[in-house]
Motif scaffolding. Structure first.
Motif, PDB file in Angstrom:
ATOM      1  N   ALA A   1     -16.090  65.833  53.706  1.00 46.66           N
ATOM      2  CA  ALA A   1     -17.173  65.724  52.552  1.00 46.66           C
ATOM      3  C   ALA A   1     -18.650  65.188  53.270  1.00 46.66           C
ATOM      4  O   ALA A   1     -19.699  65.599  52.712  1.00 46.66           O
ATOM      5  CB  ALA A   1     -16.685  65.043  51.370  1.00 46.66           C
ATOM      6  N   ALA A   2     -18.591  64.223  53.949  1.00 47.89           N
ATOM      7  CA  ALA A   2     -19.640  63.548  54.015  1.00 47.89           C
ATOM      8  C   ALA A   2     -20.389  64.498  55.445  1.00 47.89           C
ATOM      9  O   ALA A   2     -21.731  64.497  55.590  1.00 47.89           O
ATOM     10  CB  ALA A   2     -19.347  62.168  54.887  1.00 47.89           C
ATOM     11  N   GLN A   3     -19.578  64.963  56.374  1.00 45.97           N
ATOM     12  CA  GLN A   3     -20.310  65.643  57.342  1.00 45.97           C
ATOM     13  C   GLN A   3     -20.555  67.093  57.091  1.00 45.97           C
ATOM     14  O   GLN A   3     -21.437  67.885  57.742  1.00 45.97           O
ATOM     15  CB  GLN A   3     -19.649  65.616  58.650  1.00 45.97           C
ATOM     16  N   ARG A   4     -19.626  67.697  56.440  1.00 47.78           N
ATOM     17  CA  ARG A   4     -19.749  69.356  56.183  1.00 47.78           C
ATOM     18  C   ARG A   4     -20.103  70.098  57.377  1.00 47.78           C
ATOM     19  O   ARG A   4     -20.919  70.595  57.699  1.00 47.78           O
ATOM     20  CB  ARG A   4     -21.058  69.830  55.270  1.00 47.78           C
ATOM     21  N   PRO A   5     -19.072  69.844  58.413  1.00 45.96           N
ATOM     22  CA  PRO A   5     -19.201  70.331  59.909  1.00 45.96           C
ATOM     23  C   PRO A   5     -19.305  71.913  59.920  1.00 45.96           C
ATOM     24  O   PRO A   5     -18.485  72.605  59.498  1.00 45.96           O
ATOM     25  CB  PRO A   5     -17.993  69.684  60.636  1.00 45.96           C
ATOM     26  N   ALA A   6     -20.452  72.404  60.498  1.00 46.93           N
ATOM     27  CA  ALA A   6     -20.637  73.691  60.774  1.00 46.93           C
ATOM     28  C   ALA A   6     -19.671  74.027  62.193  1.00 46.93           C
ATOM     29  O   ALA A   6     -19.318  73.243  63.199  1.00 46.93           O
ATOM     30  CB  ALA A   6     -21.958  73.942  61.202  1.00 46.93           C
ATOM     31  N   SER A   7     -19.054  75.196  62.128  1.00 42.01           N
ATOM     32  CA  SER A   7     -18.256  75.572  63.326  1.00 42.01           C
ATOM     33  C   SER A   7     -18.587  77.007  63.803  1.00 42.01           C
ATOM     34  O   SER A   7     -19.239  77.793  62.923  1.00 42.01           O
ATOM     35  CB  SER A   7     -17.044  75.648  62.833  1.00 42.01           C
ATOM     36  N   GLY A   8     -18.494  77.360  65.168  1.00 41.83           N
ATOM     37  CA  GLY A   8     -18.766  78.848  65.571  1.00 41.83           C
ATOM     38  C   GLY A   8     -17.844  79.693  64.720  1.00 41.83           C
ATOM     39  O   GLY A   8     -18.063  80.930  64.697  1.00 41.83           O
ATOM     40  N   SER A   9     -16.593  79.294  64.171  1.00 39.64           N
ATOM     41  CA  SER A   9     -15.848  80.069  63.515  1.00 39.64           C
ATOM     42  C   SER A   9     -16.334  80.435  62.341  1.00 39.64           C
ATOM     43  O   SER A   9     -16.096  81.490  61.656  1.00 39.64           O
ATOM     44  CB  SER A   9     -14.576  79.195  63.025  1.00 39.64           C
ATOM     45  N   HIS A  10     -17.434  79.849  61.772  1.00 36.01           N
ATOM     46  CA  HIS A  10     -17.969  80.445  60.560  1.00 36.01           C
ATOM     47  C   HIS A  10     -18.797  81.761  60.719  1.00 36.01           C
ATOM     48  O   HIS A  10     -19.588  82.024  59.859  1.00 36.01           O
ATOM     49  CB  HIS A  10     -18.863  79.228  59.887  1.00 36.01           C
ATOM     50  N   ARG A  11     -19.201  81.770  62.167  1.00 36.92           N
ATOM     51  CA  ARG A  11     -20.051  83.251  62.388  1.00 36.92           C
ATOM     52  C   ARG A  11     -19.011  84.013  63.279  1.00 36.92           C
ATOM     53  O   ARG A  11     -19.582  84.814  63.978  1.00 36.92           O
ATOM     54  CB  ARG A  11     -21.212  82.613  63.355  1.00 36.92           C
ATOM     55  N   ALA A  12     -17.764  84.056  63.119  1.00 40.29           N
ATOM     56  CA  ALA A  12     -17.000  84.698  63.967  1.00 40.29           C
ATOM     57  C   ALA A  12     -17.053  86.209  64.203  1.00 40.29           C
ATOM     58  O   ALA A  12     -16.945  86.945  65.125  1.00 40.29           O
ATOM     59  CB  ALA A  12     -15.607  84.501  63.719  1.00 40.29           C
ATOM     60  N   LEU A  13     -17.438  86.736  62.945  1.00 40.70           N
ATOM     61  CA  LEU A  13     -17.765  88.364  62.786  1.00 40.70           C
ATOM     62  C   LEU A  13     -19.103  88.855  63.116  1.00 40.70           C
ATOM     63  O   LEU A  13     -19.342  89.859  63.146  1.00 40.70           O
ATOM     64  CB  LEU A  13     -17.525  88.797  61.488  1.00 40.70           C
ATOM     65  N   ARG A  14     -20.059  87.851  63.460  1.00 42.10           N
ATOM     66  CA  ARG A  14     -21.280  88.268  63.426  1.00 42.10           C
ATOM     67  C   ARG A  14     -21.470  89.444  64.692  1.00 42.10           C
ATOM     68  O   ARG A  14     -22.167  90.449  64.557  1.00 42.10           O
ATOM     69  CB  ARG A  14     -22.221  86.895  64.206  1.00 42.10           C
ATOM     70  N   HIS A  15     -20.755  89.451  65.770  1.00 39.33           N
ATOM     71  CA  HIS A  15     -20.820  90.442  66.781  1.00 39.33           C
ATOM     72  C   HIS A  15     -19.416  90.933  67.193  1.00 39.33           C
ATOM     73  O   HIS A  15     -19.259  91.824  68.097  1.00 39.33           O
ATOM     74  CB  HIS A  15     -21.367  89.650  68.214  1.00 39.33           C
ATOM     75  N   ALA A  16     -18.752  91.080  66.218  1.00 44.73           N
ATOM     76  CA  ALA A  16     -17.312  91.384  66.279  1.00 44.73           C
ATOM     77  C   ALA A  16     -16.999  92.711  65.755  1.00 44.73           C
ATOM     78  O   ALA A  16     -15.896  93.654  66.096  1.00 44.73           O
ATOM     79  CB  ALA A  16     -16.342  90.331  65.833  1.00 44.73           C
ATOM     80  N   LEU A  17     -18.024  93.216  64.594  1.00 46.18           N
ATOM     81  CA  LEU A  17     -17.612  94.234  63.994  1.00 46.18           C
ATOM     82  C   LEU A  17     -17.969  95.488  64.792  1.00 46.18           C
ATOM     83  O   LEU A  17     -19.238  95.657  65.187  1.00 46.18           O
ATOM     84  CB  LEU A  17     -18.409  94.253  62.674  1.00 46.18           C
ATOM     85  N   MET A  18     -17.293  96.546  65.053  1.00 43.30           N
ATOM     86  CA  MET A  18     -17.369  97.548  66.005  1.00 43.30           C
ATOM     87  C   MET A  18     -17.558  98.904  65.507  1.00 43.30           C
ATOM     88  O   MET A  18     -18.287  99.484  65.917  1.00 43.30           O
ATOM     89  CB  MET A  18     -16.123  97.605  67.146  1.00 43.30           C
ATOM     90  N   THR A  19     -17.167  99.116  64.105  1.00 43.67           N
ATOM     91  CA  THR A  19     -17.089 100.239  63.467  1.00 43.67           C
ATOM     92  C   THR A  19     -18.539 100.274  62.586  1.00 43.67           C
ATOM     93  O   THR A  19     -18.708  99.382  61.908  1.00 43.67           O
ATOM     94  CB  THR A  19     -16.173 100.549  62.617  1.00 43.67           C
ATOM     95  N   PRO A  20     -19.296 101.348  62.673  1.00 42.64           N
ATOM     96  CA  PRO A  20     -20.459 101.367  61.793  1.00 42.64           C
ATOM     97  C   PRO A  20     -20.015 101.325  60.477  1.00 42.64           C
ATOM     98  O   PRO A  20     -18.907 102.075  59.981  1.00 42.64           O
ATOM     99  CB  PRO A  20     -21.173 102.731  62.134  1.00 42.64           C
ATOM    100  N   LYS A  21     -20.743 100.743  59.602  1.00 43.68           N
ATOM    101  CA  LYS A  21     -20.135 100.524  58.163  1.00 43.68           C
ATOM    102  C   LYS A  21     -20.129 101.851  57.402  1.00 43.68           C
ATOM    103  O   LYS A  21     -19.166 102.047  56.572  1.00 43.68           O
ATOM    104  CB  LYS A  21     -20.971  99.564  57.334  1.00 43.68           C
ATOM    105  N   ASP A  22     -21.138 102.916  57.630  1.00 42.16           N
ATOM    106  CA  ASP A  22     -20.845 104.151  56.976  1.00 42.16           C
ATOM    107  C   ASP A  22     -19.962 104.884  57.357  1.00 42.16           C
ATOM    108  O   ASP A  22     -19.473 105.985  56.928  1.00 42.16           O
ATOM    109  CB  ASP A  22     -22.245 104.601  56.942  1.00 42.16           C
ATOM    110  N   GLN A  23     -19.036 104.476  58.455  1.00 46.53           N
ATOM    111  CA  GLN A  23     -17.796 105.178  58.984  1.00 46.53           C
ATOM    112  C   GLN A  23     -16.610 104.486  58.568  1.00 46.53           C
ATOM    113  O   GLN A  23     -15.379 105.426  58.767  1.00 46.53           O
ATOM    114  CB  GLN A  23     -17.887 105.356  60.658  1.00 46.53           C
ATOM    115  N   VAL A  24     -16.532 103.566  57.711  1.00 47.10           N
ATOM    116  CA  VAL A  24     -15.297 102.905  57.198  1.00 47.10           C
ATOM    117  C   VAL A  24     -15.006 103.503  56.074  1.00 47.10           C
ATOM    118  O   VAL A  24     -15.811 103.677  54.892  1.00 47.10           O
ATOM    119  CB  VAL A  24     -15.467 101.417  57.142  1.00 47.10           C
ATOM    120  N   PRO A  25     -13.768 103.776  55.922  1.00 50.80           N
ATOM    121  CA  PRO A  25     -12.953 104.631  54.326  1.00 50.80           C
ATOM    122  C   PRO A  25     -13.539 103.411  53.484  1.00 50.80           C
ATOM    123  O   PRO A  25     -13.262 102.301  53.622  1.00 50.80           O
ATOM    124  CB  PRO A  25     -11.610 104.651  54.935  1.00 50.80           C
TER     125      PRO A  25
END
Length: 315
Positions: free
Chosen positions: A269-293
Motif C-alpha cells: 500500500a505504501a510503495q505501490r511497486p511497479a513491476s516488469g510483469s505489469h508490461r509483459a504483453l507489450r512486445h508479446a502479442l504476435m497476431t495482428p488484432k484484425d486477424q483474431v477471431p
C-alpha cells in the motif's frame, strides 16, 4: 467467509487501472481457506470466459489497500491441483483490478537446510505438470511472454523482507530457490524425489507454476510464500510425507502466514511497486488484432485492451 455472495460484473474495473488504484490478490492454498482481518469484507461472484473460479472472491481492506482473497482449492478443498480452474481464477482477479498476487502454498522440502516449518520465497520453477492449460492465448491469437524470471523480483524481495523480520527463533525464511511443480495429487515416489534433488530444486509443490505463468500473461506481479511442511519422502531419518503431517504443520504456520501477508500488504500500500510483469504483453502479442477471431478477442480483451483498444460493447 460466511457472508452471502453478491454478484459482480465479469469485467470489473478498466484493464488499464493505474497502480495507485490497484488491488492486491491473495491466493490461499492447503490450510489457508480464509483471510483474517479484512475490513469491510464482502463476497463477490465473478463469471469469466474460462468458467467459474474456485470459489466466491472475498473483497476487503487491509489498511489503505483493497485486497481480494481466493481459496485456490475452494473453501472446502474441493479441487485437486489438476482440477483447480487456474484461468478462471486469474481472469477473475485481474477483472477486479488485482495487479499484485501473494500466493501462500504448502510445499515439501528437497534440501536438508530447508526444514519443516521454515518458509521459502522461490525465484525459479521447473514444470512437471502435464494436464493443465498454461495460457490464456491460442484459438487464433498468439502471445509469447518472457518467463526467464517467473516470479516478480520486486514483489518477492518485499515479501522476503517482511517474512524474515517476522520469523520466530529457530525457524528460517529462505530467499530464492527452485520450486518443482508436480502434477499430483499423489505425493512423489522416492526415485522422483531424489531426481528433483539432483536437479538442485529447493521445494516441491503442485500449483504455483501454473498460476505464475497465467499471472504473467495477465500482467500481474506474482510472488510465493512457500510454507514447508515436510521433507517430501527422500529423507531417510524422517517419516514419509503424510496428509496428517502436512495439515499439522500447516496449522502451525497459518497464523504466521496471515501476519506476513498483512504486513506485506501494508508495505505494498505504501510503495505501490511497479513491476516488469505489469508490461509483459507489450512486445508479446504476435497476431495482428484484425486477424483474431471475434470470440477469441472477447476472451482476451481484458488483457489486450491496453495495446489493441477495448472492444465496443456491441462487438
Amino acid at each position: 467467509m460466511s457472508s452471502t455472495p453478491s454478484t459482480a460484473t465479469s469485467t470489473g474495473p478498466s484493464p488499464g487501472i493505474p497502480l495507485h488504484e490497484a488491488r492486491l490478490g491473495v491466493l490461499g492454498g492447503s490450510g489457508l481457506y480464509a483471510m483474517e482481518g479484512l475490513e469491510d469484507g464482502r463476497e463477490v461472484v465473478v463469471d469469466t470466459p474460462y468458467g467459474q473460479p474456485s470459489d466466491a472472491l472475498r473483497l476487503g481492506r487491509i489498511g489503505e489497500l483493497e485486497v481480494v482473497f481466493l481459496a485456490r482449492h475452494g473453501r472446502h478443498h474441493s479441487y485437486t491441483p489438476s482440477e483447480v480452474p487456474y484461468r478462471a481464477n486469474l481472469w477473475a482477479l485481474r477483472s477486479l483490478g488485482v495487479r499484485w498476487i501473494l500466493s501462500v502454498s504448502a510445499v515439501g522440502s528437497l534440501q536438508e537446510q530447508v526444514r519443516p516449518l521454515d518458509m521459502l520465497v522461490p525465484d525459479q520453477f521447473i514444470d512437471r505438470t502435464h494436464q493443465r492449460p498454461l495460457s490464456f492465448f491460442g484459438n487464433g491469437v498468439v502471445a509469447h511472454v518472457t518467463a526467464a524470471d517467473p516470479f516478480c523480483p520486486t514483489l518477492s524481495r518485499l515479501l522476503a523482507d517482511v517474512g524474515e523480520s517476522l520469523m520466530p527463533a529457530g525457524r528460517q525464511l529462505h530467499r530464492g530457490g527452485t520450486y518443482l511443480c508436480m502434477e499430483g495429487p499423489a505425493f512423489s515416489t522416492r526415485a522422483e524425489s531424489e531426481l528433483y534433488r539432483s536437479w538442485g530444486c529447493g521445494v516441491i509443490g503442485m500449483t504455483n507454476h501454473t498460476e505464475a505463468r497465467l499471472a504473467r500473461e495477465a500482467e500481474i506481479a506474482y510472488a510465493t510464500l512457500a510454507m514447508v511442511t515436510d521433507y517430501d519422502c527422500w529423507h531417510q531419518d524422517h517419516a514419509a510425507v503424510s496428509v496428517e503431517m502436512v495439515i499439522d504443520n500447516l496449522r502451525a504456520n497459518a497464523d504466521l502466514a496471515q501476519q506476513i501477508i498483512r504486513v506485506a500488504a501494508e508495505r505494498i500500500a505504501a510503495q505501490r511497486p511497479a513491476s516488469g510483469s505489469h508490461r509483459a504483453l507489450r512486445h508479446a502479442l504476435m497476431t495482428p488484432k484484425d486477424q483474431v477471431p471475434l470470440e477469441t478477442r472477447r476472451r482476451v480483451d481484458l488483457f489486450t485492451a491496453p495495446y489493441w483498444g477495448a472492444l465496443a460493447e456491441h462487438d
